[in-house]
Design an enzyme around this catalytic site. Sequence first.
Site, short mmCIF file in Angstrom:
data_model
loop_
_atom_site.label_atom_id
_atom_site.label_comp_id
_atom_site.label_asym_id
_atom_site.label_seq_id
_atom_site.Cartn_x
_atom_site.Cartn_y
_atom_site.Cartn_z
N ALA A 58 0.80 -1.23 0.00
CA ALA A 58 0.00 0.00 0.00
C ALA A 58 0.83 1.29 0.00
O ALA A 58 0.67 2.14 -0.88
CB ALA A 58 -0.98 -0.04 1.17
N ARG A 99 -5.11 0.16 -8.96
CA ARG A 99 -5.44 -0.86 -7.95
C ARG A 99 -6.46 -0.25 -6.99
O ARG A 99 -6.23 0.84 -6.47
CB ARG A 99 -4.17 -1.35 -7.22
CG ARG A 99 -3.22 -2.09 -8.15
CD ARG A 99 -2.20 -2.90 -7.39
NE ARG A 99 -2.79 -4.07 -6.77
CZ ARG A 99 -2.16 -4.81 -5.85
NH1 ARG A 99 -0.95 -4.46 -5.44
NH2 ARG A 99 -2.74 -5.88 -5.32
N ASP A 247 -4.05 -2.51 3.94
CA ASP A 247 -4.25 -1.76 2.69
C ASP A 247 -5.28 -0.66 2.85
O ASP A 247 -5.23 0.34 2.13
CB ASP A 247 -4.65 -2.72 1.57
CG ASP A 247 -3.45 -3.56 1.17
OD1 ASP A 247 -3.21 -4.58 1.83
OD2 ASP A 247 -2.73 -3.14 0.24
N LYS A 258 -4.04 -8.36 2.85
CA LYS A 258 -3.86 -9.47 1.90
C LYS A 258 -4.77 -10.65 2.24
O LYS A 258 -4.93 -11.00 3.40
CB LYS A 258 -2.38 -9.89 1.93
CG LYS A 258 -2.00 -11.04 1.04
CD LYS A 258 -2.43 -10.86 -0.40
CE LYS A 258 -1.93 -9.57 -1.03
NZ LYS A 258 -2.62 -9.29 -2.35
#
Length: 358
Positions: A58, A99, A247, A258
């Site tokens: 991140a 993303r 994140d 994750k």
Amino acid sequence: MSNCDFFPDAAGIRPIKYSDGILRLIDQRRLPTEEVWLEYTDYHEVAEAIRSMVVRGAPAIGVTAAYGAFFGAQASKAEKYADFVTEFEQVCEVLAATRPTAVNLCWALERMKSLVRANADQPVGNLKIGLEYEAMAINEEDIRINMSMGRHGAALLPDQVRILTHCNAGALATGGYGTALGVVRAAVAAGKQVTVFADETRPFLQGSRLTAWELHQDHIQTILICDNMAGYLMSKGAIDAVVVGADRIAANGDVANKIGTYTVAVLAREHHIPFYVAAPTSTIDLQAADGSQIPIEERDSREVTHLGDQQLAPTGVAVFNPAFDVTPARLVSAIITQHGVARGNYTEQLAAFVQKDR
Ligand code: MRU
């Protein structure tokens, strides 16, 4: 000017290097067997580097996107402020779309856009210079923040500690030093005896390829395990604490990280093991009331069906490949930030930490 001038003595690996108008990224897809550095000066190529995971993690994608935004600005031929802003915002949109889950990406781009908005009276040439410095500042601050977070986190750990971590929240996932692995590094620097159990982290293998690599480089005792071994180790009393990165953290303390992190958190609760999340305030998204509002990226099925060129599953099999999951705040023992440690009812504490940055 180079971003490496800021922390000449700061330990270790720096995955993002910038000097004289060139961004250099270590290609994380090729680690641990090859150390290849790729060079960038074009924002479309920077966007592709983020999308294709040359750079990941991140904070690292936030820092990289900031340099990408600068390259987009640099290439603009606009002379009037209004034309420049329109072009610059389009550049930022391209980078932001790479993303969806890690909020640091949008946080860094927002910061770049704020600089442009706050200096509407400046000639375009000055804005470009300012954007270059802002990207370098984001990069430099990230390392300082991680070191401060590391100190807060290390204070939570006993003098002898066996830590389980998931994915890679290390130097490679940041400007340097790491978030979860920053806590590990700070604990080692404080003289604690630390062993890290690194989950391999299927399907992209950030644990085996990246966490094991960078801890090994730093001579920190590391034991690599497959993801499905964590419960067994916990049941045998072999893990004292879990430390992971994030994140995106929602306002109520729900944590996106994750895929597989939630499983580890449930296991930790069952075995009465503290589950710590280390993340800078740029990872906190007060706009997301809880984890249900965090977008979860789904990636290519090939990451699951193949290992490199090797096919592991029958051709045509249906695949589900979410890259992240959400751990509810109730399973999180503490959230470690650069401003201190939040525990219990996260809503007020996280808001107060974010406020400190304003
Ligand atoms: O898909 P990735 O490799 O970008 O995912 C990274 C993670 O989930 C990390 O744990 C997270 O970004 C924290 S990094 C300091």
